[in-house]
Design an enzyme around this catalytic site. Structure first.
Site, short mmCIF file in Angstrom:
data_model
loop_
_atom_site.label_atom_id
_atom_site.label_comp_id
_atom_site.label_asym_id
_atom_site.label_seq_id
_atom_site.Cartn_x
_atom_site.Cartn_y
_atom_site.Cartn_z
N ASP A 48 -8.99 43.32 7.95
CA ASP A 48 -8.97 43.33 9.66
C ASP A 48 -8.94 44.90 9.96
OD1 ASP A 48 -8.35 40.49 11.45
OD2 ASP A 48 -7.27 42.90 12.67
N LYS A 108 -0.92 43.04 11.81
CA LYS A 108 -1.45 42.00 11.94
C LYS A 108 -1.69 41.61 9.93
CE LYS A 108 -5.08 38.48 12.80
NZ LYS A 108 -6.31 39.29 13.91
N THR A 156 -16.82 37.52 19.75
CA THR A 156 -18.11 37.75 20.37
C THR A 156 -17.46 37.15 21.68
OG1 THR A 156 -18.69 36.43 20.08
CG2 THR A 156 -19.54 37.76 18.74
N CYS A 195 -13.64 28.24 22.13
CA CYS A 195 -15.19 27.97 21.89
C CYS A 195 -15.87 27.99 23.12
CB CYS A 195 -15.27 27.30 20.68
SG CYS A 195 -14.62 28.53 19.58
N ARG A 207 -5.51 29.58 25.35
CA ARG A 207 -6.74 30.99 25.94
C ARG A 207 -7.58 30.00 27.05
NH1 ARG A 207 -9.18 33.59 20.47
NH2 ARG A 207 -7.85 31.61 19.81
N ARG A 262 -12.46 22.50 14.06
CA ARG A 262 -11.66 22.91 15.02
C ARG A 262 -10.37 22.93 15.32
NH1 ARG A 262 -11.98 16.08 14.57
NH2 ARG A 262 -11.40 17.15 12.91
C1 UDX Z 1 -14.47 23.15 19.53
C2 UDX Z 1 -15.25 22.46 18.55
O1 UDX Z 1 -15.27 21.11 18.56
C3 UDX Z 1 -15.78 22.99 17.02
O2 UDX Z 1 -16.40 22.54 16.54
C4 UDX Z 1 -16.10 24.68 17.54
O3 UDX Z 1 -16.50 24.91 15.99
C5 UDX Z 1 -15.39 25.63 18.47
O4 UDX Z 1 -15.02 24.91 19.57
P1 UDX Z 1 -11.68 23.58 19.59
O5 UDX Z 1 -11.80 24.45 20.41
O6 UDX Z 1 -10.96 23.69 18.33
O7 UDX Z 1 -12.92 22.81 18.82
O8 UDX Z 1 -12.04 21.96 20.47
P2 UDX Z 1 -11.82 20.83 20.42
O9 UDX Z 1 -11.09 19.43 19.86
O10 UDX Z 1 -13.38 20.77 20.22
O11 UDX Z 1 -11.49 20.55 22.01
C6 UDX Z 1 -12.04 21.41 22.73
C7 UDX Z 1 -11.52 21.01 24.42
O12 UDX Z 1 -12.19 20.07 25.00
C8 UDX Z 1 -10.07 21.22 24.64
O13 UDX Z 1 -9.78 21.35 25.99
C9 UDX Z 1 -9.57 18.92 24.31
O14 UDX Z 1 -8.37 18.80 25.36
C10 UDX Z 1 -11.27 18.88 25.38
N1 UDX Z 1 -11.65 17.63 25.05
C11 UDX Z 1 -11.85 17.22 24.06
C12 UDX Z 1 -11.43 16.59 26.52
O15 UDX Z 1 -11.17 16.73 26.94
N2 UDX Z 1 -11.70 15.41 24.97
C13 UDX Z 1 -11.89 15.12 24.36
O16 UDX Z 1 -13.14 13.64 24.57
C14 UDX Z 1 -12.46 15.75 23.55
#
Ligand code: UDX
Length: 435
Positions: free
Chosen positions: A35, A40, A91, A260, A328, A154
């Site tokens: 990095d 960090k 990215t 994401c 974020r 996730r």
């Molecule tokens: C996501 C993808 O799930 C993962 O596969 C990818 O690689 C990165 O992006 P993450 O950002 O960690 O992962 O969060 P995730 O658990 O998917 O939830 C995303 C958002 O959706 C959150 O704000 C969560 O609160 C919301 N959410 C999720 C809902 O509001 N309802 C649901 O049923 C599920």
């Protein structure tokens, strides 16, 4: 696993890079994480991780102790012996939503001409379709194999997702390079899809877009339930028994956020538009999410309308979902922004969330201070400690009696018995009669 140990360099120590590095070391490989941020890396080496991720500190510590996990800022000397170089670089979305590739382009420029002949470059960053080819072209001659191996981690369960994935996707033009990358995950019991790089890159974007669309659908359905008087939780239960719909990712909430979904949906939408084939459903899902965030903020503000003074709103939860300190693109922050502008006095509690800009928001380090004297309380993140709250935690502490539960964690009936009104989108909330 003698014989299957490899020299791996992981570039970037964000949540994907650090998780990837620590987990590959756990699988028996010799890993060097690179990095540009020396401070960090120093903190990581001392056991202070930049992110909260279940099980990650234990893996990092164990990897360091066993000698299989190292950290450095020296990119070029680390890659001299590398069998694989993993790109785990940011990215971020540029001004038009498209993915900003400058970190990757910069690193590839430095690597050019310095990679051992058998080295495979593995891209884990979420990148525009056709980036594997673009990276290979930038690396020039002699040709280096660039394999797309998107992550589906996730936040909050990234270690678990890496070590027990539901699938591994490998996109490679060269079958041998693809096979070599697949062999790194030996022991994972899940489908391994080996395909071409363009398809692998597309899978990553469409997986996130589909999930985001699914939640936008659920949240819009919750708003519809408000209009017709249905109970969104019952409705979603009814849908979930259809195996074609499934029961996962059907939870209504304050809107989707995180590092994401917002970035990847915008990038996909931007590239689809640029390619002349807009994915209008994705555009709609993004718009519906923005509208839902505004809708949820209005539900909270409607509960404030009965007060003649500037209301105090107690907010529980700031991270974009539970089990992460990441804020974020957190819907909680977008909602708070609207509450502050109402104008309301907003005080918030979140045990872990990292918030850089707290303009207009007072942060408390305990729950009681947030509840004390609050006219309205809003639960914005589904932290387990909030699901355990009972009516007695609120009554006698709050000034008002309305709790807006955007995560459906409270037992509405139980709270009603104590004279507390729990309001949730799509659960027949009593409308304020303005006539
Ligand atoms: C996501 C993808 O799930 C993962 O596969 C990818 O690689 C990165 O992006 P993450 O950002 O960690 O992962 O969060 P995730 O658990 O998917 O939830 C995303 C958002 O959706 C959150 O704000 C969560 O609160 C919301 N959410 C999720 C809902 O509001 N309802 C649901 O049923 C599920």
């Amino acid at each position: 696993m003698p014989g299957s140990q490899h020299e791996i360099v992981v570039i970037g120590t964000g949540y994907v890079g650090l998780t990837t590095g620590a987990c590959l070391a756990r699988l028996g490989h010799r890993v060097t994480c690179v990095d540009i941020d020396a401070a960090k890396l120093a903190a990581i080496e001392e056991g202070r991780l930049p992110i909260h991720e279940d099980g990650l500190l234990e893996l990092v510590t164990a990897g360091q102790k066993a000698g299989g996990l190292k950290f450095t800022t020296d990119l070029l000397s680390s890659v001299g012996e590398a069998d694989f170089v993993f790109l785990c670089l940011p990215t971020p979305a540029g001004p038009d939503g498209s993915a900003d590739m400058s970190s990757i382009v910069d690193v590839i420029g430095q690597l050019k001409g310095h990679l051992p002949s058998e080295c495979v470059v593995v891209n884990k960053s979420t990148v525009p379709v056709n980036s594997a080819k673009m990276i290979a072209d930038l690396l020039g001659e002699p040709r280096v194999d660039v394999v797309s191996n998107p992550e589906f981690l996730r936040e909050g369960s990234a270690v678990e997702d890496f070590l027990n994935p539901d699938r591994i996707v490998i996109g490679s033009d060269d079958p041998l390079a693809g096979e070599r990358v697949g062999a790194l995950y030996l022991g994972s019991r899940c489908p391994v899809l080996v395909t071409d790089p363009v398809s692998a890159e597309t899978i990553k974007y469409l997986a996130n877009a589909f999930l985001a669309m699914k939640i936008s659908f659920v949240n819009q359905a919750a708003e519809f339930c408000d209009v017709v008087g249905a109970d969104v939780l019952e409705v979603m239960r009814g849908l979930s028994y259809d195996p074609r719909i499934g029961s996962e990712f059907l939870n209504p909430g304050p809107g989707w956020g995180g590092s994401c979904f917002p970035k990847d949906t915008r990038a996909l939408a931007a590239s689809a538009r640029a390619l002349g084939r807009p994915m209008t459903l994705v555009d709609e899902a993004i718009g519906a999410n923005d509208e839902h965030i505004a809708y949820v903020a209005n539900v909270i503000l409607e509960a404030c309308e009965s007060f003649e003074h500037r209301p105090k709103i107690g907010v529980l939860g700031l991270s974009f979902k539970a089990n992460t300190d990441d804020t974020r693109e957190s819907p909680a922050l977008a909602i708070i922004d609207r509450l502050v502008r109402y104008p309301a006095e907003v005080v918030a509690y979140d045990r872990l969330a990292r918030v850089e800009d707290t303009a207009g928001l007072a942060r408390c380090d305990n729950l009681t201070d947030v509840l004390t004297g609050a006219d309205v309380v809003a639960i914005l993140t589904e932290w387990p400690e909030f699901t355990e709250l009972s009516p007695s935690d609120f009554s006698g502490t709050m000034r008002g009696n309305t709790i807006v539960d955007t995560r459906y964690v409270l037992d509405t009936g139980l709270f009603a018995e104590s004279g507390l009104r729990v309001v949730s989108v799509g659960r027949q909330r009593p409308r304020i009669d303005k006539r």
